[in-house]
Motif scaffolding. Structure first.
Motif, mmCIF file in Angstrom:
data_model
loop_
_atom_site.group_PDB
_atom_site.id
_atom_site.type_symbol
_atom_site.label_atom_id
_atom_site.label_comp_id
_atom_site.label_asym_id
_atom_site.label_seq_id
_atom_site.Cartn_x
_atom_site.Cartn_y
_atom_site.Cartn_z
ATOM 1 N N ALA A 1 -2.358 -2.116 -7.018
ATOM 2 C CA ALA A 1 -3.723 -2.039 -6.505
ATOM 3 C C ALA A 1 -4.505 -3.306 -6.822
ATOM 4 O O ALA A 1 -5.410 -3.693 -6.071
ATOM 5 N N HIS A 2 -4.148 -3.974 -7.895
ATOM 6 C CA HIS A 2 -4.844 -5.204 -8.298
ATOM 7 C C HIS A 2 -4.300 -6.439 -7.592
ATOM 8 O O HIS A 2 -4.892 -7.510 -7.688
ATOM 9 N N GLU A 3 -3.194 -6.308 -6.885
ATOM 10 C CA GLU A 3 -2.616 -7.462 -6.174
ATOM 11 C C GLU A 3 -3.323 -7.738 -4.883
ATOM 12 O O GLU A 3 -3.899 -6.950 -4.247
ATOM 13 N N THR B 1 1.364 1.688 -10.088
ATOM 14 C CA THR B 1 0.401 1.901 -9.002
ATOM 15 C C THR B 1 -0.830 1.029 -9.212
ATOM 16 O O THR B 1 -1.293 0.362 -8.276
ATOM 17 N N LEU B 2 -1.367 1.032 -10.408
ATOM 18 C CA LEU B 2 -2.549 0.222 -10.714
ATOM 19 C C LEU B 2 -2.247 -1.271 -10.564
ATOM 20 O O LEU B 2 -3.089 -2.017 -10.049
ATOM 21 N N GLN B 3 -1.083 -1.682 -11.007
ATOM 22 C CA GLN B 3 -0.709 -3.096 -10.875
ATOM 23 C C GLN B 3 -0.681 -3.507 -9.414
ATOM 24 O O GLN B 3 -1.201 -4.575 -9.047
ATOM 25 N N SER C 1 0.991 3.192 -13.975
ATOM 26 C CA SER C 1 0.758 1.780 -14.312
ATOM 27 C C SER C 1 1.219 0.859 -13.188
ATOM 28 O O SER C 1 0.529 -0.105 -12.843
ATOM 29 N N THR D 1 0.831 -1.210 0.000
ATOM 30 C CA THR D 1 0.000 0.000 0.000
ATOM 31 C C THR D 1 0.861 1.253 0.000
ATOM 32 O O THR D 1 0.608 2.194 -0.772
#
Length: 124
Positions: free
Chosen positions: A122-124, A118-120, A116, A89
């Motif tokens: 966030a999806h983990e 950051t988004l990756q 990108s 986080t």
């Protein structure tokens, strides 16, 4: 005067002195961002990575708000370097900040890379 007195202090004593100064500042100031920049330096010399990361992040936000983007980048990059692998986080937050900085500096490709990442995370 300051340099002369500092030169007489043994290198082995400096980390402890910086820790004591940093702890005193924390005890005196209610707002941690009030002294974030010197605190990042004190905790760095004291060798406390967690405290240094905390204050480097605060310092980055502080100087970002004054449009000092290059200086902010340095603080956020340092904070990112101090993260443990499991701090996902916090890593995402710092990458987002770095993306904003690169966007403000018109480095759009680099900004997109940070966003990108950051988004990756966030999806983990």
């Amino acid at each position: 005067m300051r340099e002369g007195g500092w030169a007489r202090i043994n290198d082995d004593e400096r980390p402890n002195l910086h820790r004591r100064v940093a702890e005193t500042i924390e005890a005196v100031y209610d707002d941690p961002s009030a002294c974030a920049i010197p605190q990042a330096q004190h905790w760095h010399i004291a060798g406390d990575r967690q405290k240094e990361r905390h204050y480097a992040t605060l310092a980055g936000s502080l100087v970002y708000d004054t449009s000092s983007y290059l200086e902010a980048r340095g603080y956020f990059e340092r904070a990112l370097d101090l993260l443990e692998p499991e701090q996902i986080t916090e890593r995402a937050d710092l990458l987002w900040h770095l993306g904003r900085i690169e966007e403000r500096l018109s480095n759009f490709d680099t900004s997109l890379e940070y966003y990108s990442q950051t988004l990756q995370l966030a999806h983990e």
